[in-house]
Design an enzyme around this catalytic site. Sequence first.
Site, PDB file in Angstrom:
ATOM      1  CE  LYS A 148      -3.711  -2.501   2.260  1.00  0.00           C
ATOM      2  NZ  LYS A 148      -4.270  -2.621   3.955  1.00  0.00           N
TER       3      LYS A 148
ATOM      4  CB  VAL B 117      -1.388 -10.029   6.983  1.00  0.00           C
ATOM      5  CG1 VAL B 117      -2.503  -9.084   7.729  1.00  0.00           C
ATOM      6  CG2 VAL B 117      -1.985 -10.234   5.745  1.00  0.00           C
TER       7      VAL B 117
ATOM      8  CE1 TYR C 250      -5.078  -3.905  -0.946  1.00  0.00           C
ATOM      9  CE2 TYR C 250      -6.598  -5.928  -0.843  1.00  0.00           C
ATOM     10  CZ  TYR C 250      -5.746  -4.915  -0.341  1.00  0.00           C
ATOM     11  OH  TYR C 250      -5.630  -4.792   0.985  1.00  0.00           O
TER      12      TYR C 250
ATOM     13  CE1 TYR D 194      -3.918  -1.723   7.841  1.00  0.00           C
ATOM     14  CE2 TYR D 194      -2.684  -3.512   9.109  1.00  0.00           C
ATOM     15  CZ  TYR D 194      -3.101  -2.918   7.958  1.00  0.00           C
ATOM     16  OH  TYR D 194      -2.523  -3.223   6.802  1.00  0.00           O
TER      17      TYR D 194
END
Length: 303
Positions: A67, A257, A191, A239
Amino acid sequence: MLDLQALLTSISDRIYHEADWGQPAQYIPDLAEIEPAQFAISVCMADGATYSAGLANQRFTIQSISKVFALIATLGRIGDQLWARVDREPSGTAFDSIVLLESDKGHPRNPFVNAGAIVTTDALLSGREPKLALAEFLHLVRAMTEDDDIHINGAVARSEQETGARNKALAHYLASYENLFNPPDLVLGTYFHQCAIEMTTIQLARAGRVLAGLKGSPRVMSLNHARRVNALMMTCGHYDGSGDFAFRVGLPGKSGVGGGILIIAPNVASIGIWSPGLNFYGNSNAGTRAAAYLTQETGWSVF
Ligand code: GLU
């Protein structure tokens, strides 16, 4: 004087000794099977030297670290127009949360939560075939790294495509607010492939040199964009664990992740860490501790 090689080796030894790994991401079948007791760390310094310890040649999918690269590519492509579609505030919610999207009327809080990243990928895609957009994206990552041996793991991308119900929900919800310009499935396919780019910690640290403003790093972005991306990594890169990461590490970072973390020490170093077991927030468990040990010992912090 700082003996960085000795420090990285001692951090790696400590991480293996502590054996507190966490669990790999369970919702992506190909990641769930990965052995958690693995660790690597690499650091690129301002003088061009790279130091590593642990499994620094092991490839892992960068997942949400992509990202950062997607944001750089999109800012390069459409500049500030992106901010009409995505905000720049920490969300205080999980990476794949949908709760704020309703009250915020389909306007994601930042480009690093999944909803914001899906909009960013949509912006990157607009007007182009997914294959072309992905090829250009990979080209940017390779240029930042100065290494062409970086590829997409098709099996991991497919594994997520087959199971990514939450991301599908997010994309369709964004589309209902007319904040996706391409068909949701097309955006998601792009994505998932962007998230499945594989890198080693050495490559990850090299890719971050331009964000750290290290001399001799490839000039693929303006200083202004680099500052802004670093600010977002600091406030939103982990996050709802971003505050804790800033508290413990004191540097901008972006987790994935897959267990990777990219950390930027402005004007000093770019750091790549990997350990696939995750903590409560979905960030690398051992990787976050290693980052904290590194900054405690070196004093690297923006504060
Ligand atoms: N591909 C993952 C997803 O979209 C990325 C999430 C992450 O790395 O935090 O769920």
